[in-house]
Design a protein around this motif. Sequence first.
Motif, PDB file in Angstrom:
ATOM      1  N   VAL A 165       9.543 -26.940  17.961  1.00  0.00           N
ATOM      2  CA  VAL A 165       8.231 -26.384  17.755  1.00  0.00           C
ATOM      3  C   VAL A 165       7.855 -25.533  19.100  1.00  0.00           C
ATOM      4  CG1 VAL A 165       5.863 -26.546  16.585  1.00  0.00           C
ATOM      5  CG2 VAL A 165       7.767 -28.315  16.098  1.00  0.00           C
ATOM      6  N   LEU A 166       7.345 -24.443  18.831  1.00  0.00           N
ATOM      7  CA  LEU A 166       6.820 -23.538  19.825  1.00  0.00           C
ATOM      8  C   LEU A 166       5.334 -23.969  19.816  1.00  0.00           C
ATOM      9  CD1 LEU A 166       7.019 -21.621  22.260  1.00  0.00           C
ATOM     10  CD2 LEU A 166       6.853 -19.757  20.525  1.00  0.00           C
ATOM     11  N   VAL A 167       4.700 -24.293  20.787  1.00  0.00           N
ATOM     12  CA  VAL A 167       3.100 -24.703  20.677  1.00  0.00           C
ATOM     13  C   VAL A 167       2.576 -23.853  21.925  1.00  0.00           C
ATOM     14  CG1 VAL A 167       1.381 -26.324  20.746  1.00  0.00           C
ATOM     15  CG2 VAL A 167       3.658 -26.795  19.737  1.00  0.00           C
ATOM     16  N   LEU A 168       1.482 -22.970  21.359  1.00  0.00           N
ATOM     17  CA  LEU A 168       0.774 -22.335  22.244  1.00  0.00           C
ATOM     18  C   LEU A 168      -0.863 -23.087  22.261  1.00  0.00           C
ATOM     19  CD1 LEU A 168       3.060 -20.203  21.809  1.00  0.00           C
ATOM     20  CD2 LEU A 168       1.061 -18.605  22.103  1.00  0.00           C
ATOM     21  N   ALA A 169      -1.513 -23.156  23.463  1.00  0.00           N
ATOM     22  CA  ALA A 169      -2.865 -23.753  23.420  1.00  0.00           C
ATOM     23  C   ALA A 169      -3.670 -23.349  24.401  1.00  0.00           C
ATOM     24  CB  ALA A 169      -2.585 -25.290  23.367  1.00  0.00           C
ATOM     25  N   THR A 170      -5.047 -23.358  24.294  1.00  0.00           N
ATOM     26  CA  THR A 170      -6.161 -23.584  25.673  1.00  0.00           C
ATOM     27  C   THR A 170      -6.194 -24.761  26.213  1.00  0.00           C
ATOM     28  OG1 THR A 170      -7.768 -24.114  24.000  1.00  0.00           O
ATOM     29  CG2 THR A 170      -7.115 -21.714  24.374  1.00  0.00           C
ATOM     30  N   ASP A 171      -6.621 -24.626  27.465  1.00  0.00           N
ATOM     31  CA  ASP A 171      -6.716 -25.797  28.248  1.00  0.00           C
ATOM     32  C   ASP A 171      -7.432 -26.785  27.769  1.00  0.00           C
ATOM     33  OD1 ASP A 171      -9.276 -24.451  28.597  1.00  0.00           O
ATOM     34  OD2 ASP A 171      -9.354 -24.901  30.691  1.00  0.00           O
ATOM     35  N   GLY A 172      -8.445 -26.720  26.630  1.00  0.00           N
ATOM     36  CA  GLY A 172      -9.154 -27.615  26.107  1.00  0.00           C
ATOM     37  C   GLY A 172      -8.343 -28.631  25.165  1.00  0.00           C
ATOM     38  N   PHE A 173      -6.758 -28.316  25.045  1.00  0.00           N
ATOM     39  CA  PHE A 173      -6.060 -29.180  24.538  1.00  0.00           C
ATOM     40  C   PHE A 173      -4.909 -29.588  25.523  1.00  0.00           C
ATOM     41  CE2 PHE A 173      -1.532 -29.485  22.851  1.00  0.00           C
ATOM     42  CZ  PHE A 173      -1.823 -30.515  21.985  1.00  0.00           C
TER      43      PHE A 173
END
Length: 284
Positions: free
Chosen positions: A220-228
């Motif tokens: 799985v390729l996962v992108l996220a903000t720093d809140g995660f």
Amino acid sequence: MTFDWAPPLIGATGPELSARAPQTQPYRPDTVIDGWAAVGFEVRAASVRGPGHRASGVPRQDDFALATAGGSVIAVVADGVSNAPLSHLGATMVCRTVVDYLLRADAPIDWHDLLRCAGWALVEYAGRQLGETDPQRAETLLASTVVIAHVRPDGPGRAVAQLVRVGDSAAWRLRDGRWEPLFAALSDPQDELLPDGVAALPRVPAEVDPVEVAIAEGDVLVLATDGFAEPLGDGTGDLGRLFRDGLTTPPAMTRLAWMLDFTGGSWDDDRTVLAVWPVSSDPS
């Protein structure tokens, strides 16, 4: 079957905070979700206002965008800088500008030009809509981080992703239960930082070198903000296990939002997660 809609508890129980409506115009929802299947891919995304912003009436400053073009997936996650009062608009503008650019772009992608255009969109908006012609005012009002992935198929159940970022939004390859970070720790060169120490558009790094990673069926390729990213840490804690198990297969969009609405500890920032699965099956 019953479903417990109480949000997941990560860490120690914090004080109960009442949610306030966002004190902003135009209207901005607390939570947004998206997801679909295309030939070779499944995608899911959710963006949730954090407990801190819910309690203070601040709008959700995160945003994301998903699109498909020429068999590839375009994935964008943006995080408006907290100290910029209109950064929620900046995050949305960055997402839309990046998608528009990549829908028209020829290979190879000029990543530096892409980021320059996304940054300039903030400057243009500040001048046209806000009457702020000084580019530094655009930065003060609309600054946003961004992480971008262009994921192209590479055979049945396989894909290759190119990624770039500005700021502290993050990306991982989730493989065999392990969270593999795709970006090195930030070096924070001072000429790429805002006064509060955050790298963000409209400033564009002098050098833009995309990261390339192969993903296969089961990854799985996962992108996220720093809140995660910050509560995730190295992925070995409760949040890492929750999402490791929850992203084994593409979840229902509402379940992804439920997982992302975790509570506990001091984690009160907005959080956004976007996930891409390469698949060998045809959705038709």
